[in-house]
Design a protein around this motif. Structure first.
Motif, mmCIF file in Angstrom:
data_model
loop_
_atom_site.group_PDB
_atom_site.id
_atom_site.type_symbol
_atom_site.label_atom_id
_atom_site.label_comp_id
_atom_site.label_asym_id
_atom_site.label_seq_id
_atom_site.Cartn_x
_atom_site.Cartn_y
_atom_site.Cartn_z
ATOM 1 N N TRP A 1 20.841 1.780 82.445
ATOM 2 C CA TRP A 1 22.021 0.961 82.205
ATOM 3 C C TRP A 1 22.494 1.178 80.774
ATOM 4 O O TRP A 1 21.678 1.180 79.826
ATOM 5 N N TYR A 2 23.776 1.385 80.644
ATOM 6 C CA TYR A 2 24.422 1.507 79.353
ATOM 7 C C TYR A 2 25.441 0.372 79.227
ATOM 8 O O TYR A 2 25.875 -0.213 80.215
ATOM 9 N N ARG A 3 25.836 0.116 78.008
ATOM 10 C CA ARG A 3 26.929 -0.816 77.808
ATOM 11 C C ARG A 3 27.848 -0.275 76.716
ATOM 12 O O ARG A 3 27.423 0.503 75.848
ATOM 13 N N TYR B 1 29.151 -2.924 81.319
ATOM 14 C CA TYR B 1 27.854 -2.331 81.622
ATOM 15 C C TYR B 1 28.020 -1.285 82.720
ATOM 16 O O TYR B 1 28.708 -1.510 83.712
ATOM 17 N N VAL C 1 20.814 0.658 77.238
ATOM 18 C CA VAL C 1 20.243 -0.682 77.235
ATOM 19 C C VAL C 1 18.848 -0.699 77.843
ATOM 20 O O VAL C 1 17.915 -1.288 77.290
ATOM 21 N N ASP D 1 25.932 -9.400 73.522
ATOM 22 C CA ASP D 1 25.701 -8.759 74.816
ATOM 23 C C ASP D 1 27.006 -8.536 75.587
ATOM 24 O O ASP D 1 26.995 -7.890 76.643
#
Length: 115
Positions: free
Chosen positions: A35-37, A93, A47, A89
């Protein structure tokens, strides 16, 4: 291989959200999932991720102890459980699956943390 992202949404600081990534066909068709954001104007940030065929998981320092990966191989889906969310945060995503030189991306899902 296609990845379908779902979940996310709006949460207050300290709250929780879950984002999910479903793999078409079988999750065994990929070797790892990440997972990237991304926040506008900034580079995409890794992430969390895990090895599909093993137990290895990794988390960015910024989310360690707050985010956790849950695997559901029967349904070809993995979840990123996000707890104790903070304003930083907030991002779009993306889930990513890889096999050899092939890389697959799901559509982005928005996570917004706001009071």
């Amino acid at each position: 291989v296609q990845l379908q992202a779902s979940g996310g949404g709006l949460a207050q600081p300290g709250g929780s959200l879950t984002i999910s990534c479903t793999v078409s066909g079988s999750i065994w068709n990929i070797n790892d999932m990440k997972w990237y954001r991304q926040v506008p104007g900034k580079e995409r940030e890794l992430v969390a991720g895990f090895a599909v065929h093993g137990s290895v998981e990794h988390y960015a320092d910024s989310v360690k102890g707050r985010f956790a990966i849950a695997r559901d191989y029967r349904n070809n889906v993995a979840h990123l459980q996000m707890n104790n969310l903070n304003l930083e945060d907030t991002a779009v995503y993306y889930c990513n699956g890889n096999k050899g030189q092939d890389s697959y991306w799901g559509q982005g899902t928005q996570v917004t943390v706001s009071s």
